[in-house]
Write an enzyme that holds these catalytic residues in place. Structure first.
Site, PDB file in Angstrom:
ATOM      1  N   LYS A 104       0.862  -1.187   0.000  1.00 33.60           N
ATOM      2  CA  LYS A 104       0.000   0.000   0.000  1.00 33.60           C
ATOM      3  C   LYS A 104       0.898   1.236   0.000  1.00 33.60           C
ATOM      4  O   LYS A 104       1.832   1.338   0.799  1.00 33.60           O
ATOM      5  CB  LYS A 104      -0.867  -0.004   1.264  1.00 33.60           C
ATOM      6  CG  LYS A 104      -1.650   1.273   1.542  1.00 33.60           C
ATOM      7  CD  LYS A 104      -2.846   1.392   0.636  1.00 33.60           C
ATOM      8  CE  LYS A 104      -3.770   2.519   1.070  1.00 33.60           C
ATOM      9  NZ  LYS A 104      -4.516   2.189   2.315  1.00 33.60           N
TER      10      LYS A 104
ATOM     11  N   THR B  43      -0.063  11.585  -0.514  1.00 32.15           N
ATOM     12  CA  THR B  43      -1.031  12.365  -1.274  1.00 32.15           C
ATOM     13  C   THR B  43      -1.444  13.592  -0.491  1.00 32.15           C
ATOM     14  O   THR B  43      -1.673  14.661  -1.066  1.00 32.15           O
ATOM     15  CB  THR B  43      -2.264  11.506  -1.601  1.00 32.15           C
ATOM     16  OG1 THR B  43      -1.841  10.340  -2.315  1.00 32.15           O
ATOM     17  CG2 THR B  43      -3.270  12.276  -2.433  1.00 32.15           C
ATOM     18  N   ALA B  44      -1.550  13.461   0.819  1.00 35.73           N
ATOM     19  CA  ALA B  44      -1.926  14.602   1.651  1.00 35.73           C
ATOM     20  C   ALA B  44      -0.960  15.771   1.427  1.00 35.73           C
ATOM     21  O   ALA B  44      -1.381  16.918   1.237  1.00 35.73           O
ATOM     22  CB  ALA B  44      -1.935  14.192   3.119  1.00 35.73           C
TER      23      ALA B  44
ATOM     24  N   SER C 168       1.031   5.766  -1.094  1.00 36.45           N
ATOM     25  CA  SER C 168       0.319   6.975  -1.465  1.00 36.45           C
ATOM     26  C   SER C 168       0.312   7.109  -2.989  1.00 36.45           C
ATOM     27  O   SER C 168       1.325   6.852  -3.643  1.00 36.45           O
ATOM     28  CB  SER C 168       1.004   8.212  -0.875  1.00 36.45           C
ATOM     29  OG  SER C 168       1.051   8.146   0.535  1.00 36.45           O
TER      30      SER C 168
ATOM     31  N   HIS D 297      -6.703  10.063   7.728  1.00 41.03           N
ATOM     32  CA  HIS D 297      -7.326   8.921   8.391  1.00 41.03           C
ATOM     33  C   HIS D 297      -8.363   9.355   9.426  1.00 41.03           C
ATOM     34  O   HIS D 297      -9.136  10.277   9.208  1.00 41.03           O
ATOM     35  CB  HIS D 297      -6.265   8.010   9.010  1.00 41.03           C
ATOM     36  CG  HIS D 297      -5.265   7.473   8.038  1.00 41.03           C
ATOM     37  ND1 HIS D 297      -5.583   7.113   6.744  1.00 41.03           N
ATOM     38  CD2 HIS D 297      -3.933   7.239   8.167  1.00 41.03           C
ATOM     39  CE1 HIS D 297      -4.506   6.666   6.132  1.00 41.03           C
ATOM     40  NE2 HIS D 297      -3.493   6.735   6.964  1.00 41.03           N
TER      41      HIS D 297
END
Length: 281
Positions: free
Chosen positions: A66, A117-118, A68, A158
């Site tokens: 997993k 991504t944030a 980003s 999150h």
């Protein structure tokens, strides 16, 4: 794990799978991790924070990982994007939190990782804000640090969407709302990658079956999810899953691919990421 199960012929197990301990990942991957997807390869699971996962992928440490979406331009030489298991959606974007500031001029900002991504959305949004002073913190430490005055602002992801008021913080901007207003597209947050040379369509199908199993019987994964939920309350866990596991987790589809391509092309145009080394599909 995986006893008595047929392994897909060109995917000898066990495969290493690295995901976050967040409820969306443990919910979506419960069936695959526990050998409940017929014909899927056996997997060995490692849990890590998203910034660590991005680094693991850059080092090529895992078969399935997993990451980003923002990290894809650095990873697609060694990995391929799977069409299932990721996190995209609406109303689920990162937040910029403060203890009362109304702007970020000269602010010191805590972020969850430089290739998240944030942070990419933050840089696109804050292009004219003059923010240059950022530090990477584990995401669970960001809100306490802003509350305690160690940082002027924090970029959170999150379950922080649901818990930040308890820290006395306010949202300066919802970057998901900003993104959707700019593009009318969902926000692409987390992707699932498979090492090149593995059968991507077969793995996508296995992950899709795991997500479908989670939707069909949510109670089956409840203990597994709560065991890794980092002291979240059950209501926050449920809200987290409902927000981040959705139809895009089953299949990116045309809209999901369009969202990823829009994010990464805009970021490349702004010289924030390299141009993708190869097509997404």
């Amino acid at each position: 794990m995986g006893a008595g199960r047929a392994t897909t012929s060109n995917l000898p197990g066990p495969l290493s799978l690295a995901i976050s301990p967040c409820p969306n990942d443990t919910f979506a991957f419960h069936a695959l991790a526990h050998g409940l997807v017929p014909g899927a390869p056996e997997v060995s699971v490692t849990f890590a924070d998203i910034d660590v996962l991005n680094t693991r992928a850059a080092d090529g440490r895992d078969d399935l990982v997993k990451v980003s979406y923002a990290a894809l331009p650095w990873l697609l030489t060694g990995y391929q994007l799977l069409t299932a298991g990721g996190a995209l959606g609406r109303g689920c974007g990162p937040l910029v939190l403060t203890a009362g500031r109304s702007d970020l001029r000269g602010a010191r900002v805590a972020i969850p990782g430089t290739r998240t991504t944030a942070y990419l959305l933050f840089r696109l949004w804050a292009a004219d804000e003059g923010v240059t002073n950022v530090d990477v913190l584990p995401f669970e430490k960001i809100m306490p640090a802003v509350r305690d005055g160690a940082y002027d602002a924090g970029l959170v992801i999150h379950e922080s969407r649901f818990t930040y008021p308890s820290y006395g913080l306010t949202a300066l901007v919802d970057l998901g709302d900003w993104w959707e207003g700019q593009t009318s597209l969902p926000i692409p947050l987390g992707a699932i990658l498979a090492r090149r040379g593995l059968d991507g369509p077969v793995l996508s199908a296995a992950v899709r079956a795991s997500v479908a199993a989670a939707f069909a019987d949510p109670a089956a994964s409840a203990d597994y999810v709560l065991a890794h939920a980092q002291e979240m309350t059950p209501d926050v866990v449920d809200a987290h899953i409902q927000l981040y596991v959705n139809e895009f987790s089953l299949d990116l589809g045309d809209e999901g691919f369009a969202a990823v391509e829009a994010l990464l092309s805009r970021a490349a145009d702004a010289d924030l990421v390299p141009v993708l080394p190869r097509p997404l599909r």
